[in-house]
Design a protein around this motif. Structure first.
Motif, PDB file in Angstrom:
ATOM      1  N   HIS A  39     -16.270  10.162  -4.036  1.00  0.00           N
ATOM      2  CA  HIS A  39     -14.944  10.570  -3.727  1.00  0.00           C
ATOM      3  C   HIS A  39     -14.134   9.718  -2.613  1.00  0.00           C
ATOM      4  N   ALA A  40     -15.111   9.241  -1.688  1.00  0.00           N
ATOM      5  CA  ALA A  40     -14.710   8.256  -0.593  1.00  0.00           C
ATOM      6  C   ALA A  40     -14.120   6.899  -1.060  1.00  0.00           C
ATOM      7  N   GLN A  41     -15.281   6.396  -1.830  1.00  0.00           N
ATOM      8  CA  GLN A  41     -14.774   5.154  -2.450  1.00  0.00           C
ATOM      9  C   GLN A  41     -13.637   5.205  -3.448  1.00  0.00           C
ATOM     10  N   ILE A  42     -13.308   6.424  -3.898  1.00  0.00           N
ATOM     11  CA  ILE A  42     -12.204   6.478  -4.994  1.00  0.00           C
ATOM     12  C   ILE A  42     -10.894   6.364  -4.128  1.00  0.00           C
ATOM     13  N   GLY A  43     -10.990   7.231  -3.010  1.00  0.00           N
ATOM     14  CA  GLY A  43     -10.011   7.230  -1.949  1.00  0.00           C
ATOM     15  C   GLY A  43      -9.741   5.775  -1.452  1.00  0.00           C
ATOM     16  N   ASP A  44     -10.564   5.131  -1.147  1.00  0.00           N
ATOM     17  CA  ASP A  44     -10.460   3.737  -0.602  1.00  0.00           C
ATOM     18  C   ASP A  44      -9.913   2.852  -1.683  1.00  0.00           C
ATOM     19  N   ALA A  45     -10.176   3.059  -2.865  1.00  0.00           N
ATOM     20  CA  ALA A  45      -9.709   2.117  -3.952  1.00  0.00           C
ATOM     21  C   ALA A  45      -8.180   2.601  -4.205  1.00  0.00           C
ATOM     22  N   HIS A  46      -7.783   3.680  -4.137  1.00  0.00           N
ATOM     23  CA  HIS A  46      -6.384   4.138  -4.160  1.00  0.00           C
ATOM     24  C   HIS A  46      -5.778   3.565  -3.093  1.00  0.00           C
ATOM     25  N   GLU A  47      -6.188   3.702  -1.927  1.00  0.00           N
ATOM     26  CA  GLU A  47      -5.605   3.023  -0.593  1.00  0.00           C
ATOM     27  C   GLU A  47      -5.422   1.458  -0.864  1.00  0.00           C
ATOM     28  N   ARG A  48      -6.457   0.757  -1.237  1.00  0.00           N
ATOM     29  CA  ARG A  48      -6.087  -0.478  -1.603  1.00  0.00           C
ATOM     30  C   ARG A  48      -5.264  -0.935  -2.750  1.00  0.00           C
ATOM     31  N   LEU A  49      -4.924  -0.186  -3.537  1.00  0.00           N
ATOM     32  CA  LEU A  49      -4.297  -0.175  -4.766  1.00  0.00           C
ATOM     33  C   LEU A  49      -2.747   0.083  -4.173  1.00  0.00           C
ATOM     34  N   ARG A  50      -2.520   1.112  -3.433  1.00  0.00           N
ATOM     35  CA  ARG A  50      -1.219   1.278  -2.930  1.00  0.00           C
ATOM     36  C   ARG A  50      -0.941   0.196  -1.817  1.00  0.00           C
ATOM     37  N   MET A  51      -1.679  -0.355  -1.355  1.00  0.00           N
ATOM     38  CA  MET A  51      -1.337  -1.607  -0.522  1.00  0.00           C
ATOM     39  C   MET A  51      -1.020  -2.861  -1.393  1.00  0.00           C
ATOM     40  N   LEU A  52      -1.852  -3.250  -2.385  1.00  0.00           N
ATOM     41  CA  LEU A  52      -1.393  -4.074  -3.076  1.00  0.00           C
ATOM     42  C   LEU A  52      -0.167  -3.970  -3.947  1.00  0.00           C
ATOM     43  N   ARG A  53       0.244  -2.907  -4.314  1.00  0.00           N
ATOM     44  CA  ARG A  53       1.636  -2.702  -4.907  1.00  0.00           C
ATOM     45  C   ARG A  53       2.547  -2.545  -3.949  1.00  0.00           C
ATOM     46  N   ALA A  54       2.462  -2.335  -2.792  1.00  0.00           N
ATOM     47  CA  ALA A  54       3.482  -2.828  -1.710  1.00  0.00           C
ATOM     48  C   ALA A  54       3.445  -3.979  -1.420  1.00  0.00           C
ATOM     49  N   GLU A  55       2.422  -4.863  -1.498  1.00  0.00           N
ATOM     50  CA  GLU A  55       2.514  -6.300  -1.183  1.00  0.00           C
ATOM     51  C   GLU A  55       3.248  -6.919  -2.175  1.00  0.00           C
ATOM     52  N   TRP A  56       2.903  -6.345  -3.474  1.00  0.00           N
ATOM     53  CA  TRP A  56       3.394  -7.398  -4.665  1.00  0.00           C
ATOM     54  C   TRP A  56       4.905  -6.803  -4.723  1.00  0.00           C
ATOM     55  N   ALA A  57       5.508  -5.530  -4.328  1.00  0.00           N
ATOM     56  CA  ALA A  57       6.839  -5.248  -4.310  1.00  0.00           C
ATOM     57  C   ALA A  57       7.631  -6.327  -3.179  1.00  0.00           C
ATOM     58  N   TYR A  58       6.924  -6.511  -2.117  1.00  0.00           N
ATOM     59  CA  TYR A  58       7.494  -7.214  -1.186  1.00  0.00           C
ATOM     60  C   TYR A  58       7.482  -8.536  -1.343  1.00  0.00           C
ATOM     61  N   LEU A  59       6.484  -9.102  -1.823  1.00  0.00           N
ATOM     62  CA  LEU A  59       6.590 -10.416  -2.248  1.00  0.00           C
ATOM     63  C   LEU A  59       7.613 -10.881  -3.505  1.00  0.00           C
ATOM     64  N   ASN A  60       7.935  -9.962  -4.549  1.00  0.00           N
ATOM     65  CA  ASN A  60       9.063 -10.084  -5.732  1.00  0.00           C
ATOM     66  C   ASN A  60      10.299  -9.599  -5.104  1.00  0.00           C
ATOM     67  N   ARG A  61      10.554  -9.482  -4.041  1.00  0.00           N
ATOM     68  CA  ARG A  61      12.176  -9.202  -3.772  1.00  0.00           C
ATOM     69  C   ARG A  61      12.944 -10.254  -4.423  1.00  0.00           C
ATOM     70  N   PRO A  62      14.265 -10.015  -4.895  1.00  0.00           N
ATOM     71  CA  PRO A  62      14.813 -10.852  -5.616  1.00  0.00           C
ATOM     72  C   PRO A  62      15.611 -11.957  -4.543  1.00  0.00           C
ATOM     73  N   ASP A  63      16.018 -11.501  -3.277  1.00  0.00           N
ATOM     74  CA  ASP A  63      16.397 -12.519  -2.466  1.00  0.00           C
ATOM     75  C   ASP A  63      15.500 -13.426  -2.150  1.00  0.00           C
ATOM     76  N   ARG A  64      14.024 -13.039  -1.912  1.00  0.00           N
ATOM     77  CA  ARG A  64      13.075 -14.138  -1.556  1.00  0.00           C
ATOM     78  C   ARG A  64      12.615 -14.878  -2.591  1.00  0.00           C
ATOM     79  N   LEU A  65      12.820 -14.397  -4.004  1.00  0.00           N
ATOM     80  CA  LEU A  65      12.576 -15.221  -5.137  1.00  0.00           C
ATOM     81  C   LEU A  65      13.675 -16.323  -5.383  1.00  0.00           C
ATOM     82  N   ILE A  66      14.917 -15.673  -5.054  1.00  0.00           N
ATOM     83  CA  ILE A  66      15.832 -16.747  -4.972  1.00  0.00           C
ATOM     84  C   ILE A  66      15.732 -17.846  -4.196  1.00  0.00           C
TER      85      ILE A  66
END
Length: 120
Positions: A39-66
């Protein structure tokens, strides 16, 4: 004579069952610790996934890509998307179906237009 033997057998049975219950208790505790670890490992994996999704959204901002496309235009040749860049679906050429070979030809020269045989 039979009664003391029954007492010994009953005592040995109780001791055997107590030993078995003791072992099962320790196995159960060990499995519970393993489940908590998972359960602790699953929680850590979910936390990493949330972090990666936030980073992906940050890197794919339309103004940044333009800005990146404009900065690297000479090297990449990327152009902004415009309606003129897309084609019309009517202009798509689809492949024609395969023409199957004629395996049993019919001679139509010998058939008259009315369905009867030609007298020639």
């Amino acid at each position: 004579m039979m009664r003391p033997l029954m007492y010994v057998v009953a005592a040995l049975t109780v001791m055997g069952l107590a030993f078995w219950a003791y072992q099962e208790n320790y196995r159960t505790q060990q499995e519970i610790r393993g489940v908590r670890t998972l359960h602790a490992q699953i929680g850590d994996a979910h936390e990493r996934l949330r972090m990666l999704r936030a980073e992906w959204a940050y890197l794919n901002r339309p103004d940044r890509l333009i800005d990146l496309a404009e900065l690297n235009f000479d090297r990449l040749g990327l152009l902004p998307l415009a309606p003129e860049a897309f084609g019309d679906i009517a202009t798509i050429i689809y492949p024609l179906p395969d023409i199957l070979p004629i395996s049993d030809p019919i001679d139509v020269r010998s058939v008259a237009p009315g369905g009867g045989e030609d007298p020639l």
